[in-house]
Design an enzyme around this catalytic site. Structure first.
Site, PDB file in Angstrom:
ATOM      1  N   THR A  93       0.975  -1.804   7.914  1.00 42.76           N
ATOM      2  CA  THR A  93       1.606  -0.763   7.093  1.00 42.76           C
ATOM      3  C   THR A  93       2.570   0.072   7.925  1.00 42.76           C
ATOM      4  OG1 THR A  93      -0.324  -0.650   5.634  1.00 42.76           O
ATOM      5  CG2 THR A  93       1.205   1.209   5.572  1.00 42.76           C
ATOM      6  N   MET A 268     -12.480   1.035   7.137  1.00 37.78           N
ATOM      7  CA  MET A 268     -12.530   2.215   7.991  1.00 37.78           C
ATOM      8  C   MET A 268     -13.290   3.331   7.293  1.00 37.78           C
ATOM      9  SD  MET A 268      -8.757   2.353   9.747  1.00 37.78           S
ATOM     10  CE  MET A 268      -7.924   1.420   8.467  1.00 37.78           C
ATOM     11  N   CYS A 303      -5.568  -9.715   3.484  1.00 39.61           N
ATOM     12  CA  CYS A 303      -4.573  -8.701   3.865  1.00 39.61           C
ATOM     13  C   CYS A 303      -4.622  -8.334   5.344  1.00 39.61           C
ATOM     14  CB  CYS A 303      -4.725  -7.458   2.990  1.00 39.61           C
ATOM     15  SG  CYS A 303      -6.177  -6.463   3.348  1.00 39.61           S
ATOM     16  N   LEU A 304      -5.645  -8.770   6.071  1.00 37.96           N
ATOM     17  CA  LEU A 304      -5.792  -8.516   7.500  1.00 37.96           C
ATOM     18  C   LEU A 304      -6.122  -7.034   7.772  1.00 37.96           C
ATOM     19  CD1 LEU A 304      -2.783 -10.630   8.884  1.00 37.96           C
ATOM     20  CD2 LEU A 304      -5.188 -11.329   8.676  1.00 37.96           C
TER      21      LEU A 304
END
EC number: 2.1.3.3
Length: 354
Positions: A93, A268, A303-304
């Site tokens: 991102t 996260m 999406c990794l």
């Protein structure tokens, strides 16, 4: 003396050429579209019609073609600045946004929790107003969707969701561009989600039916998607004549699917739940056994970052895996989002089939 004169003339010529390039970057006849997104926020794909999402993907394909394939210089965001607020760390991102915004002539400014604490040292209202006076748009990667909602309410500039607890819209745009490039069209595809009922799945649920795509999702018991989002997704499926099924059986979700999709099991902020989650997700690893019940033209997306327990190497690194083309497309889609929200640019490339 003649040598110095030549140098001065060459410099003047270069300045003139650069000025001409900047002023005349938009050559080619733009294709007319009725979609107008300038000034909008992108908080969730729930707020966008199928036509509007298609337009962002069309613009992504256009920028990719003109810049990557044709080597054109398109300073569409020259003089624009972007505030990037990241409460959560990121590779794709951050890198896609920073490099993409700069490639279009803009200036991105990156802020972490060391620089700004949303709603802590300063209220969200005050932060939104300050950012509105200094930047042209904000991309925020936050823990709470509600923080984005407040920023959007108080700001006078576009706010873009770089990820929240509920949604990750810019990730889904990259997924869809990748699938369109591979299959030639999105309509009629069956997406098979195998994993957590998280922000990625929520974003798929808010958009897949608008393209005529079917969705089969498998999540462990206790890790299902948000019930309110499921209810809205059912409404979208009914309106668009598509199928939506929810199950706790990974193979049932994979059966007949064109696209096998999974994501991290431990996001996260969920590190304390690691042991519990690994136990709950037993049997959810995507393998060739999973692929055997999928459609003959199956592909794979993640999406990794990826962990081996989520998908084995045989699938992840297979020719069927579109993971890395999708990662690149994060750049072209976020560029398209920024161009659509900040400019009046219209694509030159003929609209792809969706």
């Amino acid at each position: 003396m003649l040598s110095n004169l030549r140098i001065l003339l060459n410099k003047a010529a270069l300045r003139k050429a650069h000025t001409s390039m900047v002023r005349n970057f938009r050559y080619g006849k733009p294709v007319q579209s009725q979609v107008q997104l300038k000034g909008r926020d992108l908080l969730t794909l729930k707020n966008f019609t199928g036509e509007e999402i298609q337009y962002m993907l069309w613009l992504s394909a256009d920028l990719k073609f003109r810049i990557k394939q044709k080597g054109e210089y398109l300073p569409l965001l020259q003089g624009k600045s972007l505030g990037m607020i990241f409460e959560k760390r990121s590779t794709r991102t951050r890198l896609s946004t920073e490099t993409g915004f700069a490639l279009l002539g803009g200036h991105p400014s990156f802020l972490t929790t060391q620089d700004i604490h949303l709603g802590v040292n300063e209220s969200l209202t005050d932060t939104a107003r300050v950012l509105s006076s200094m930047t042209d748009a904000v991309l925020a990667r936050v823990y709470k969707q509600s923080d984005l909602d407040i920023l959007a309410k108080e700001a006078t500039i576009p706010i873009v969701n770089g990820l929240s607890d509920l949604y990750h819209p810019i990730q889904i745009l990259a997924d869809y561009l990748t699938l369109q490039e591979h299959y030639g069209s999105l309509k009629g595809l069956t997406l098979s989600w195998i994993g957590d009922g998280n922000n990625i799945l929520h974003s798929i649920m808010m958009s897949a039916a608008k393209f005529g795509m079917h969705l089969q999702a498998a999540t462990p018991k206790g890790y299902e998607p948000d019930p309110n989002i499921v209810k809205l997704a059912e409404q979208y499926a009914k309106e668009n004549g598509t199928r939506l099924s929810m199950t706790n059986d990974p193979l049932e979700a994979a059966r007949g699917g064109n696209v096998l999709i999974t994501d991290t099991w431990i996001s996260m902020g969920q590190e304390d739940e690691k042991k519990k989650r690994l136990q709950a997700f037993q049997g959810y690893q995507v393998t060739m056994k999973t692929a055997k019940v999928a459609a003959s033209d199956w592909t794979f997306l993640h999406c990794l970052p990826r962990k081996p327990e989520e998908v084995d190497d045989e699938v992840f690194y297979s020719p069927r895996s579109l993971v890395f083309p999708e990662a690149e497309n994060r750049k072209w889609t976020i560029m398209a989002v920024m161009v659509s929200l900040l400019t009046d640019y219209s694509p030159v490339l003929q609209k792809p089939k969706f």
